[in-house]
Design a protein around this motif. Sequence first.
Motif, PDB file in Angstrom:
ATOM      1  N   ILE A  67       0.855  -1.187   0.000  1.00 61.39           N
ATOM      2  CA  ILE A  67       0.000   0.000   0.000  1.00 61.39           C
ATOM      3  C   ILE A  67       0.892   1.238   0.000  1.00 61.39           C
ATOM      4  O   ILE A  67       1.794   1.355   0.827  1.00 61.39           O
ATOM      5  CB  ILE A  67      -0.916   0.023   1.248  1.00 61.39           C
ATOM      6  N   THR A  73       5.320   3.720   1.415  1.00 63.07           N
ATOM      7  CA  THR A  73       4.847   2.376   1.082  1.00 63.07           C
ATOM      8  C   THR A  73       5.080   1.425   2.246  1.00 63.07           C
ATOM      9  O   THR A  73       6.145   1.438   2.870  1.00 63.07           O
ATOM     10  CB  THR A  73       5.568   1.854  -0.174  1.00 63.07           C
ATOM     11  N   TYR A  82      -5.519   0.638   6.979  1.00 65.37           N
ATOM     12  CA  TYR A  82      -4.860   1.896   6.627  1.00 65.37           C
ATOM     13  C   TYR A  82      -5.903   2.991   6.472  1.00 65.37           C
ATOM     14  O   TYR A  82      -7.064   2.737   6.195  1.00 65.37           O
ATOM     15  CB  TYR A  82      -3.960   1.766   5.400  1.00 65.37           C
ATOM     16  N   HIS A  90      -2.828   7.588  -3.495  1.00 66.57           N
ATOM     17  CA  HIS A  90      -2.673   6.265  -2.903  1.00 66.57           C
ATOM     18  C   HIS A  90      -2.945   5.178  -3.934  1.00 66.57           C
ATOM     19  O   HIS A  90      -3.612   5.424  -4.940  1.00 66.57           O
ATOM     20  CB  HIS A  90      -3.603   6.096  -1.697  1.00 66.57           C
ATOM     21  N   ALA A  92      -2.543   0.463  -4.503  1.00 71.82           N
ATOM     22  CA  ALA A  92      -2.310  -0.849  -3.903  1.00 71.82           C
ATOM     23  C   ALA A  92      -1.818  -1.826  -4.956  1.00 71.82           C
ATOM     24  O   ALA A  92      -2.235  -1.762  -6.115  1.00 71.82           O
ATOM     25  CB  ALA A  92      -3.596  -1.379  -3.279  1.00 71.82           C
ATOM     26  N   ASP A 102     -13.091  -1.464   1.838  1.00 72.57           N
ATOM     27  CA  ASP A 102     -12.922  -0.008   1.832  1.00 72.57           C
ATOM     28  C   ASP A 102     -14.166   0.675   2.387  1.00 72.57           C
ATOM     29  O   ASP A 102     -15.289   0.313   2.034  1.00 72.57           O
ATOM     30  CB  ASP A 102     -12.699   0.505   0.412  1.00 72.57           C
TER      31      ASP A 102
END
Length: 113
Positions: A67, A73, A82, A90, A92, A102
């Motif tokens: 992430i 990172t 997070y 951002h 992933a 999420d």
Amino acid sequence: MITLDKLFIEDTQLPWEDVGPGVRRKIMAHDPNLMLVKVAFEAGGVGAVHHHYHTQMSYVESGRFEITIDGATRVLKAGDVYHIPPNLPHGAVALEAGVLVDVFTPRREDFIQ
């Protein structure tokens, strides 16, 4: 008016949506103030670096992910969380297959249009 079908959501009744190579999402629930979305990644799947005005928190349900938030990172695994304040870039990368859960506030209107 809120109906009972909006209070109890069954995972198996909701469709997955392909959002990129090796990545799909399922919008679990939302109202104007809050949204919960499951995002499933195949190993190597990428959530490209982006930003939005929403506050986001994500729970690593399974797998391992690299992430990146605002240039920093970390590798996170199942059980980790997070937090992304508004407008920070951002992204992933799935180091192994897994699922992120999420949460956005307010809801992501672009996800439901």
